[in-house]
Structure formats: structure tokens, C-alpha cells
Design an enzyme around this catalytic site. Structure first.
Site, PDB file in Angstrom:
ATOM      1  N   GLY A  94       4.044 -10.124  -0.383  1.00  0.00           N
ATOM      2  CA  GLY A  94       4.675  -9.697  -1.620  1.00  0.00           C
ATOM      3  C   GLY A  94       5.725 -11.043  -1.726  1.00  0.00           C
ATOM      4  O   GLY A  94       6.092 -11.748  -1.008  1.00  0.00           O
ATOM      5  N   CYS A 133       1.241 -12.480   5.407  1.00  0.00           N
ATOM      6  CA  CYS A 133       1.942 -13.150   4.720  1.00  0.00           C
ATOM      7  C   CYS A 133       3.541 -12.469   4.773  1.00  0.00           C
ATOM      8  O   CYS A 133       4.165 -12.363   5.824  1.00  0.00           O
ATOM      9  CB  CYS A 133       1.749 -13.332   3.095  1.00  0.00           C
ATOM     10  SG  CYS A 133       2.762 -14.453   2.235  1.00  0.00           S
ATOM     11  N   TYR A 134       4.111 -11.794   3.818  1.00  0.00           N
ATOM     12  CA  TYR A 134       5.373 -11.229   3.783  1.00  0.00           C
ATOM     13  C   TYR A 134       5.129  -9.854   4.992  1.00  0.00           C
ATOM     14  O   TYR A 134       6.100  -9.645   5.739  1.00  0.00           O
ATOM     15  CB  TYR A 134       5.637 -10.410   2.445  1.00  0.00           C
ATOM     16  CG  TYR A 134       6.815  -9.669   2.420  1.00  0.00           C
ATOM     17  CD1 TYR A 134       8.094 -10.096   2.381  1.00  0.00           C
ATOM     18  CD2 TYR A 134       6.556  -8.373   2.570  1.00  0.00           C
ATOM     19  CE1 TYR A 134       9.228  -9.518   2.180  1.00  0.00           C
ATOM     20  CE2 TYR A 134       7.938  -7.208   2.561  1.00  0.00           C
ATOM     21  CZ  TYR A 134       9.279  -8.008   2.546  1.00  0.00           C
ATOM     22  OH  TYR A 134      10.144  -7.190   2.322  1.00  0.00           O
ATOM     23  N   HIS A 138      -3.541 -15.822   4.028  1.00  0.00           N
ATOM     24  CA  HIS A 138      -4.297 -14.779   3.414  1.00  0.00           C
ATOM     25  C   HIS A 138      -5.750 -14.719   3.730  1.00  0.00           C
ATOM     26  O   HIS A 138      -6.497 -15.411   2.996  1.00  0.00           O
ATOM     27  CB  HIS A 138      -4.124 -15.145   1.696  1.00  0.00           C
ATOM     28  CG  HIS A 138      -2.673 -14.700   1.457  1.00  0.00           C
ATOM     29  ND1 HIS A 138      -2.408 -13.578   0.902  1.00  0.00           N
ATOM     30  CD2 HIS A 138      -1.621 -15.516   1.154  1.00  0.00           C
ATOM     31  CE1 HIS A 138      -0.943 -13.591   0.609  1.00  0.00           C
ATOM     32  NE2 HIS A 138      -0.466 -14.816   0.935  1.00  0.00           N
ATOM     33  N   GLU A 151      -7.695 -12.487   2.867  1.00  0.00           N
ATOM     34  CA  GLU A 151      -8.445 -11.785   1.554  1.00  0.00           C
ATOM     35  C   GLU A 151      -9.122 -12.779   0.508  1.00  0.00           C
ATOM     36  O   GLU A 151      -9.709 -12.355  -0.234  1.00  0.00           O
ATOM     37  CB  GLU A 151      -7.573 -10.557   1.331  1.00  0.00           C
ATOM     38  CG  GLU A 151      -6.188 -11.218   0.344  1.00  0.00           C
ATOM     39  CD  GLU A 151      -5.177 -11.545   1.095  1.00  0.00           C
ATOM     40  OE1 GLU A 151      -5.204 -11.600   2.248  1.00  0.00           O
ATOM     41  OE2 GLU A 151      -3.968 -11.297   0.801  1.00  0.00           O
ATOM     42  N   ASP A 194     -16.626   1.066 -17.973  1.00  0.00           N
ATOM     43  CA  ASP A 194     -15.637   2.442 -17.172  1.00  0.00           C
ATOM     44  C   ASP A 194     -16.107   3.855 -17.909  1.00  0.00           C
ATOM     45  O   ASP A 194     -16.354   4.718 -17.332  1.00  0.00           O
ATOM     46  CB  ASP A 194     -14.393   2.254 -17.081  1.00  0.00           C
ATOM     47  CG  ASP A 194     -14.213   0.718 -16.280  1.00  0.00           C
ATOM     48  OD1 ASP A 194     -15.241   0.411 -15.933  1.00  0.00           O
ATOM     49  OD2 ASP A 194     -13.079   0.434 -16.739  1.00  0.00           O
ATOM     50  N   LYS A 221     -13.810  -2.041 -10.098  1.00  0.00           N
ATOM     51  CA  LYS A 221     -14.952  -2.315 -11.185  1.00  0.00           C
ATOM     52  C   LYS A 221     -16.267  -2.743 -10.663  1.00  0.00           C
ATOM     53  O   LYS A 221     -17.222  -2.107 -11.317  1.00  0.00           O
ATOM     54  CB  LYS A 221     -14.301  -3.379 -12.048  1.00  0.00           C
ATOM     55  CG  LYS A 221     -14.901  -3.885 -13.372  1.00  0.00           C
ATOM     56  CD  LYS A 221     -14.282  -3.204 -14.444  1.00  0.00           C
ATOM     57  CE  LYS A 221     -14.867  -3.481 -15.672  1.00  0.00           C
ATOM     58  NZ  LYS A 221     -14.300  -2.966 -16.757  1.00  0.00           N
TER      59      LYS A 221
END
Ligand code: XMP
Length: 594
Positions: free
Chosen positions: A60, A87-88, A174, A176, A232, A378
Site C-alpha cells: 500500500g 511490502c507495506y 512483490h 505477485e 462480461d 476477466k
């Protein structure tokens, strides 16, 4: 496989959102590993998390020691769940458990190398020295008691720490993002070795479960959809149709007159193949075009279109029997649009006029809405679409903006010539750009040479950085007239110009499809600009780009032969004077010109 539900059973992994831009990415990566995961606000009380196997605290933008910064309930560290802070989140763990966090002097952004100094289950099967991705200012300067230093980078002493006994871990980087080479391995270690998760998730076998949920939510009512032809709304509609049957589901498509060639027919065909009498087109072309008549400013265009959509939708909702009795509204809202916190708040704002207009807001408050995709990403929606047997042609469509061709058809109030500059020609056409975090609206630089010229992309980048007056660089692919004779003319969103653009766009799309070039681009806007001569007043801009999420983009080099054929075909069209090629990346130019 787990029940798809955010209310009933708890997912195995909860990601606590502290406002980071990568929060959704963490959840997606965990799901990709086959473990169902959801996001919760960072302050969620520990008691509500009892029963999960693992908690991930996201990154964050705040500093842990600032008043008002996002916090976690410290009792989460006493739950039986394992915890991983990123991280944060890493700094929050240190802060809460008695370590120290220091204000960073210069920060560390982008690529770095992590050197491991102790073994731990989190890094099982990961290299001793590995490429990672950093984005931080503050750092942990002392690990809490019971924690061990696990790894450092050149500028970050405590880049990884852990208390294996209590199953608490923190990393400054990170895992991710794709640039962290062992990121997937690290997350997998956390999920399976540390938390003891079992695989319980695959988007492939969700359709049946979502249909059960639709039946529960809808009860004995009927469902009405506004559809756009996008992935969608079509997938959401199809799920409702399967769950409830043809008599209880209806779709309405608003034809704004700003659609691509064949779009209304394409959408009609898709829906008519799904069922008899379930689909209707509302023809609103005249209303949209007359509201846009004589308007040049891009922001005004967008505003007018947004308002008109709202007006048409609300009229339909109010006039028909859909607001009364037994009807509720179905929408294709997906997971990133439903979370209202931190880094996701912006995404919500962007979509406001589509999914949250006031008439629709009222239905939400009355619980007269069903959003079958509200927990999916998505790429997962596409998977469900495949499971439903929807055509690949629909599922793999390039994104197309809501305001349609209106923002790809530039308008002009005055006639002005191009102006000779040292580096090329300044065209008196303005386009939107994004520099720093702000919007720019500036003229375009036109180079007289071919877009296939050696090194031209690099030169374009250098020119934009150097010349303050412009925010976009184009090259001349082909022309009926010398650049020196080109000028703008007064032009607005007329039916004639929209038809001209529609024909050019259809031609480009067709050639991209037959040549296979459509697979090399993420999106390919074709723009009509009022630049030409007295006989041929407009020109076409080609803007093929590559991107991952539309937030940043690269201008793509097109094979020279294809470009030549495409330009010749475009120049053969009525009213087209020149073909320009956009060499601008995003930033500094946005993908769309307006
Ligand atoms: P820009 O032009 O901002 O576009 O670089 C980024 C991505 O967003 C699409 N786009 C829109 N999509 N409504 C939409 O649904 C809009 O108003 C809109 N404006 C831009 C654009 O096509 C690109 O994919």
C-alpha cells in the site's frame, strides 16, 4: 471444488487490502495456483477471519507510522492462520510485533536482486540469488523478536524475514508481479507448504455453481439485462438464461450510432442464437447524434454520451414493465468493480455511468439486481464463457471503449495549415496524452518519412521528451497530397464522417484478421482526423498497440508489406487524403486520441 460465494463459507486464503495497486493481482495469482481467495478490508476483525488457512497483507502507499494509515487487527497474528506480509504488509508485521520501520531516504523501485541468507519454507526451491521487483520508500530496520532475517538486496537490509515456528513471514518485494522470477514458487510455498491449502478452485467448473446461485438470488422473479456485446454482459446473460430459461430472461441493446460496422448485427446474431424472442435493439442513433452535433471538445463529447446513456437507460427502466412487478436487473459487473477500497476505488469511478447510474443504484438498494460474475476476474469470465460454448470470436474480442467511434472521430472548428518545424510538421490537431499523472491536450508532430524507417520509434520517443509543445508523434504512411498542403477543416460528428470512419475501421479489421496481425496487438484504434485538402478533407490514423491492461502501452511495428497494402486500400476510399501511423507509447500518449 469450493462453492463460489463471498458470504457463506470462508475462502482458504484472505488478502487484506491496505490500498495497494497490486491487491487484485495477488488474489488472481493465488487463484491461478488453484486456491480460491478473496479480498477483505485491512481492518477486518480477526474473529471474522477465524477458520482461514492463510492471510496475505497487501502492499500500500502509506507509511505505517503515519496517523490514519491502514492497519490490521493485531489479533490476526494470534490466529491459527499463517500470515504473509508483502511490502507495506511486511512493514505492518514488523511494526505490530515489536520491530522497527524506518523512513526511506531514496526508495527502491523496479528490478533488484535478493540474496537469501537463511533457509526457510517460504523460499523452498527458489534460487539463492534471485531477481525481484521492488516498489517502496520505507524499510524494516529491525526484525521483531522471534523473527529471522532471511534475505537482503543491495539497498534493503531486511528484504525478507520470517518466524517459521509461528508461520509468520514478511517480504519487502512483490512476489505477485511477473518480474519477480520466483514469485509464483514463493506464493505456492506459502499456500501449500506453509498454510496447508488444498486446491479448490478452477474457473472451468463454475458455471453450474453460479447458476445455482442465480436461482437462489432471483427466486421466482425475471431478469432484464442491458447488453453491450462485450464479454462480461454476454457471459452473465447466458448464465441467467441457462439458470432460468428463455421465458424469464430478456436483453436490450442500445444502438447509439457510434458502433463499428456490423456490430449491431453481430450482437443480434449472438443473442438470437442463444434463444428466441429474448433480445431487442433500442435504436437511439438520432438522439445521440443530435446531442453531439457541433461539439469539438473530447471531454464534452464523453460527458454528453455518458448522460445520454443514462437518459435512455432510465427511460427504458421507467417506461416498460421492467421496474415494476416481477423484474430485476442483471449486470455483468466483475470482481474488480465491486471492491470499494484503496487501490480499487478508482476503477469504480471509471465505471460509474455504466453500472451504477441512479436508476440502477435504486434497484441495488432494493436488492433487485443479480450480478453473476461479481466474484470473477476477466480471464476467469472468459474461461466460464468457453465452458458455456460461447464463440471464441466473442470471447477474444479486443477492448472497445464505451463512447464508441465518437472518441475516434476528431472534430475541428477552424481551418488551419500544418506548420513547418525543425523536426517535421506540427499538425494543428489536438489529442489527449498522459504525462506524469496529469492529462495533456496538445498538437501532433507529423514526420514526413515512412513509419517503416529504421530507428523511427526510438526517435519519436526522443522527440516527445524534447519538444514540450507536442504529446504525440506520427509518421506519414501514404498520402494523396504533399504534407505541406495539408490543413484542417471545420468538421463534426456527422453521419457521413462516422460512416467514413466505420468503413476504414472495417477494412483495417478485416486485413488484420486475414493477415493474423490481430494476434500481435492488444488493441488497434483507427482514428479519423479532419486533416486533408479541399477534395479529400479527412485522414486516417493507425494506432496498433500492445498492452497488458491498457494502463501502459507500446506502439507496435507493423509488417511493412501489410502497412503498404492497408494504406493503399484506405487511400482508395472516398474522402481520405492521407494515412498516418501513431508511433507514441503510453505514456505520454493515451491509447485513444480523445
Ligand atoms: P486510454 O485512451 O485512456 O485508454 O489510454 C485505455 C483503455 O481504456 C479504453 N477506454 C474506455 N473504455 N469507456 C470504456 O469502456 C471509456 O470511456 C473509455 N476510454 C478509453 C481504451 O479503449 C483502452 O483500452
Amino acid at each position: 471444488m469450493s462453492q463460489l460465494s463471498s458470504s457463506g463459507s470462508l475462502p482458504q486464503i484472505i488478502v487484506l487490502d491496505t490500498g495497494g495497486q497490486y491487491c487484485h493481482l495477488i488474489t488472481r495469482k493465488i487463484r491461478e495456483l488453484g486456491v480460491y481467495s478473496e479480498i477483505r478490508p485491512s481492518e477486518t476483525p480477526a474473529e471474522e477471519l477465524r477458520g482461514v488457512r492463510g492471510i496475505v497483507i497487501s502492499g500500500g502507499p502509506a507509511s505505517v507510522y503515519e496517523p490514519g494509515s491502514p492497519q490490521v487487527d493485531p489479533a490476526i497474528f494470534d490466529l491459527p492462520a499463517a500470515v504473509l506480509g508483502l511490502c507495506y504488509g511486511h512493514q505492518l508485521i514488523a511494526w505490530h510485533l515489536g520491530g522497527t520501520v524506518q523512513k526511506g531516504e531514496k526508495g527502491e523501485y523496479g528490478m533488484a536482486h535478493l540474496e537469501l541468507c537463511a533457509s526457510a519454507p517460504l523460499f523452498h526451491n527458489a534460487e539463492g540469488r534471485q531477481q525481484i521487483w521492488m516498489s517502496h520508500r520505507d524499510t524494516v530496520s529491525r526484525v521483531p523478536e522471534g523473527f529471522q532475517l532471511l534475505g537482503s538486496t543491495e539497498t534493503c537490509g531486511i528484504a525478507a524475514m520470517g518466524n517459521p515456528e509461528k508461520r509468520l513471514y514478511g517480504v519487502q518485494f512483490h512476489p505477485e508481479v511477473v518480474h519477480t522470477r520466483n514469485g509464483r514458487q514463493i506464493l505456492s510455498n506459502f499456500l501449500f507448504d506453509i498454510c496447508g491449502c488444498e486446491t479448490d478452485w478452477s474457473p472451468r467448473d463454475q458455471a453450474g455453481k453460479i447458476e445455482d446461485e442465480i436461482r437462489r438470488t432471483v427466486g421466482d422473479r425475471n431478469v432484464f439485462f442491458f447488453v453491450s456485446g462485450g464479454v462480461d454482459s454476454t457471459v452473465a446473460f447466458t448464465l441467467c438464461l441457462r439458470a432460468l430459461g428463455e421465458d424469464r430472461v430478456r436483453a436490450l441493446y442500445v444502438d447509439t450510432g457510434l458502433m463499428r460496422q456490423g456490430e449491431t448485427e453481430f450482437v443480434s446474431n449472438v443473442f438470437e442464437s442463444l434463444g428466441q424472442g429474448i433480445f431487442r435493439v433500442e435504436h437511439a442513433q438520432e438522439r445521440f447524434l443530435s446531442a453531439l452535433d457541433g461539439v469539438r471538445d473530447p471531454e464534452r463529447k464523453r460527458h454528453i454520451i455518458g448522460e445520454m446513456f443514462v437518459e435512455v437507460q432510465e427511460q427504458i427502466l421507467a417506461s416498460g414493465h421492467f421496474l415494476e412487478g416481477n423484474w430485476i436487473l442483471g449486470q455483468g459487473t466483475i470482481y474488480p468493480d465491486t471492491i470499494e477500497s484503496g487501490g480499487t476505488a478508482k476503477a469504480d469511478l471509471i465505471k460509474t455511468h455504466h453500472n451504477r447510474v441512479s436508476g440502477i443504484q435504486k434497484l441495488i438498494e432494493e436488492k433487485r439486481i443479480v450480478e453473476p460474475l461479481h466474484l470473477l476476474y476477466k480471464d476467469e469470465v472468459r474461461e466460464v464463457g468457453r465452458e458455456l460454448g460461447l464463440p471464441e470470436e466473442l470471447l477474444s474480442r479486443h477492448p472497445f471503449p464505451g463512447p464508441g467511434l465518437a472518441i475516434r472521430c476528431l472534430c475541428e472548428d477552424t481551418t488551419q495549415p500544418v506548420v513547418r518545424m525543425e523536426e517535421g510538421w506540427q499538425a494543428p490537431l489536438h489529442s489527449v496524452g498522459v504525462q506524469g499523472d496529469s492529462r495533456s491536450y496538445r498538437p501532433v508532430l507529423l514526420l514526413e518519412e515512412s513509419p517503416a524507417a529504421e530507428g523511427i520509434h526510438l526517435r519519436a520517443t526522443e522527440l516527445i521528451n524534447r519538444i514540450q509543445a507536442i504529446n504525440r508523434v506520427t509518421a506519414l504512411a501514404a498520402s494523396h497530397a504533399p504534407v505541406s498542403e495539408l490543413r484542417t477543416s471545420q468538421a463534426y460528428l456527422s453521419a457521413e464522417r462516422l460512416d467514413r470512419l466505420r468503413r476504414a475501421d472495417a477494412l483495417v479489421r478485416e486485413m488484420c484478421h486475414t493477415s493474423g496481425f490481430e494476434n500481435s496487438v492488444w488493441q488497434f484504434p483507427v482514428i479519423l482526423v479532419p486533416l486533408g485538402t479541399a477534395e479529400r478533407t479527412d485522414s486516417i490514423v493507425l494506432r496498433p498497440i500492445d498492452s497488458v491492461d491498457g494502463m501502459t502501452a507500446q506502439s507496435v511495428v507493423m509488417p511493412a508489406e501489410l502497412l503498404e497494402m492497408m494504406s493503399a486500400a484506405l487511400l482508395a476510399q472516398e474522402g481520405i487524403c492521407s494515412v498516418l501511423y501513431d508511433l507514441t507509447h503510453k505514456p505520454p500518449g493515451t491509447i485513444e486520441w480523445e
